[in-house]
Design a protein around this motif. Structure first.
Motif, short mmCIF file in Angstrom:
data_model
loop_
_atom_site.label_atom_id
_atom_site.label_comp_id
_atom_site.label_asym_id
_atom_site.label_seq_id
_atom_site.Cartn_x
_atom_site.Cartn_y
_atom_site.Cartn_z
N LEU A 75 0.81 -1.22 0.00
CA LEU A 75 0.00 0.00 0.00
C LEU A 75 0.85 1.27 0.00
CD1 LEU A 75 -2.79 -1.08 2.51
CD2 LEU A 75 -2.95 -0.96 0.01
N GLY A 76 2.18 1.11 0.04
CA GLY A 76 3.07 2.26 0.00
C GLY A 76 3.29 2.94 1.34
N HIS A 77 2.94 2.28 2.43
CA HIS A 77 3.10 2.85 3.77
C HIS A 77 4.42 2.37 4.37
CE1 HIS A 77 -0.96 4.40 3.64
NE2 HIS A 77 -1.42 3.19 3.37
N TYR A 78 5.52 2.77 3.74
CA TYR A 78 6.84 2.29 4.14
C TYR A 78 7.23 2.76 5.54
CZ TYR A 78 6.89 1.40 -0.84
OH TYR A 78 6.57 0.96 -2.08
N LYS A 79 6.82 3.93 5.91
CA LYS A 79 7.16 4.44 7.24
C LYS A 79 6.54 3.57 8.33
CE LYS A 79 7.64 9.26 5.82
NZ LYS A 79 7.11 10.62 5.99
N TRP A 80 5.28 3.18 8.14
CA TRP A 80 4.61 2.34 9.14
C TRP A 80 5.21 0.94 9.16
CZ3 TRP A 80 2.41 4.90 12.69
CH2 TRP A 80 1.82 6.13 12.41
N PHE A 107 4.80 -1.00 29.59
CA PHE A 107 4.61 0.39 29.16
C PHE A 107 5.67 0.84 28.16
CE2 PHE A 107 2.64 0.28 33.40
CZ PHE A 107 1.37 0.71 33.07
N LEU A 108 6.89 0.38 28.36
CA LEU A 108 8.02 0.83 27.56
C LEU A 108 8.01 0.31 26.12
CD1 LEU A 108 10.72 2.40 27.58
CD2 LEU A 108 11.82 0.24 28.23
N ILE A 109 7.82 -0.98 25.94
CA ILE A 109 7.90 -1.56 24.60
C ILE A 109 6.82 -1.00 23.67
CG2 ILE A 109 7.73 -3.71 23.26
CD1 ILE A 109 9.31 -5.04 25.56
N PRO A 110 5.55 -0.97 24.09
CA PRO A 110 4.55 -0.37 23.20
C PRO A 110 4.75 1.13 22.97
CG PRO A 110 3.48 -1.80 24.79
CD PRO A 110 4.91 -1.64 25.23
N MET A 111 5.57 1.77 23.80
CA MET A 111 5.82 3.20 23.63
C MET A 111 6.41 3.49 22.26
SD MET A 111 5.45 6.15 25.09
CE MET A 111 5.10 5.72 26.76
N ALA A 112 7.14 2.53 21.67
CA ALA A 112 7.68 2.73 20.32
C ALA A 112 6.55 2.96 19.31
CB ALA A 112 8.52 1.52 19.91
N ILE A 113 5.44 2.26 19.50
CA ILE A 113 4.28 2.43 18.61
C ILE A 113 3.75 3.86 18.73
CG2 ILE A 113 1.88 1.71 18.21
CD1 ILE A 113 2.72 -1.04 19.34
N PHE A 114 3.91 4.42 19.89
CA PHE A 114 3.38 5.75 20.20
C PHE A 114 4.36 6.87 19.84
CE2 PHE A 114 2.02 8.89 23.55
CZ PHE A 114 0.77 9.13 23.03
N ILE A 115 5.59 6.76 20.28
CA ILE A 115 6.57 7.85 20.15
C ILE A 115 7.14 7.98 18.73
CG2 ILE A 115 8.85 8.65 20.91
CD1 ILE A 115 6.66 9.15 22.96
N ILE A 116 7.53 6.88 18.12
CA ILE A 116 8.20 6.96 16.80
C ILE A 116 7.35 7.71 15.77
CG2 ILE A 116 9.09 5.61 14.85
CD1 ILE A 116 10.12 3.58 16.91
N PRO A 117 6.08 7.37 15.60
CA PRO A 117 5.29 8.12 14.60
C PRO A 117 5.09 9.60 14.96
CG PRO A 117 4.23 6.05 15.13
CD PRO A 117 5.33 6.23 16.13
N ILE A 118 5.05 9.91 16.25
CA ILE A 118 4.90 11.31 16.66
C ILE A 118 6.16 12.09 16.32
CG2 ILE A 118 4.68 12.85 18.66
CD1 ILE A 118 2.91 10.64 19.95
N VAL A 119 7.32 11.54 16.67
CA VAL A 119 8.58 12.23 16.48
C VAL A 119 8.99 12.30 15.00
CG1 VAL A 119 11.07 12.14 16.98
CG2 VAL A 119 9.40 11.70 18.79
N PHE A 120 8.93 11.16 14.31
CA PHE A 120 9.44 11.11 12.94
C PHE A 120 8.41 11.49 11.88
CE2 PHE A 120 12.37 8.21 15.17
CZ PHE A 120 13.56 8.84 14.84
N TYR A 121 7.13 11.24 12.14
CA TYR A 121 6.12 11.44 11.10
C TYR A 121 5.09 12.50 11.45
CZ TYR A 121 8.15 6.88 10.03
OH TYR A 121 9.02 5.86 9.79
#
Length: 150
Positions: A75-80, A107-121
């Motif tokens: 689908l072209g969603h390479y970032k996700w 809490f920490l491991i799922p934080m990547a799902i939360f933080i990475i898209p906020i910071v990078f995208y």
């Protein structure tokens, strides 16, 4: 300690009950597609703590991730796809029943799902919060069924 079937079933039951209660109480009412996606995050969160062992649960978890990742790439969603791939690598940096089976990792491991898209995208945090909470909840069901809180 339940196997992958017990963890998946427990997560589905508790996740569906919690989502139904949140909807009934008027706290959160997602559309049906989002509700199904959230339940997927709950189940993946519940299976995640045991993916560092050679098991059927590990094969199921990584098969689901491969299908999701391939779909995202098609689908072209390479970032996700990159975020998902990063999260899938985390278990290989730990030993089984090590830090991955702790309340703080929940809490920490799922934080990547939360933080990475906020910071990078630059995705608004409010859009991602339900998915973070679903992942944490699934993780919680795993630790609960493994009696880590008793």
């Amino acid at each position: 300690m339940p196997g992958y079937k017990g963890h998946a079933a427990g997560a589905l039951l508790m996740g569906a009950g919690t989502l139904a209660a949140a909807n009934w109480l008027g706290w959160y009412g997602p559309d049906p597609g989002t509700a199904v996606l959230l339940m997927g995050f709950v189940v993946l969160g519940a299976l995640f703590p045991d993916v560092d062992t050679d098991s059927i649960g590990q094969k199921l978890f990584y098969s689901l991730l491969a299908i999701i990742n391939l779909t995202l790439m098609i689908l072209g969603h390479y970032k996700w796809a990159a975020v998902l791939g990063f999260c899938a690598l985390l278990p290989v940096v730990a030993r089984h029943r090590g830090w991955i089976h702790t309340w703080w990792a929940m809490f920490l491991i799922p934080m990547a799902i939360f933080i990475i898209p906020i910071v990078f995208y630059e995705v608004p945090w409010k859009n991602l919060l339900p998915f973070y909470l679903a992942s944490v909840f699934g993780y919680f069901t795993h630790l609960l069924l493994d009696r880590k809180f008793v």
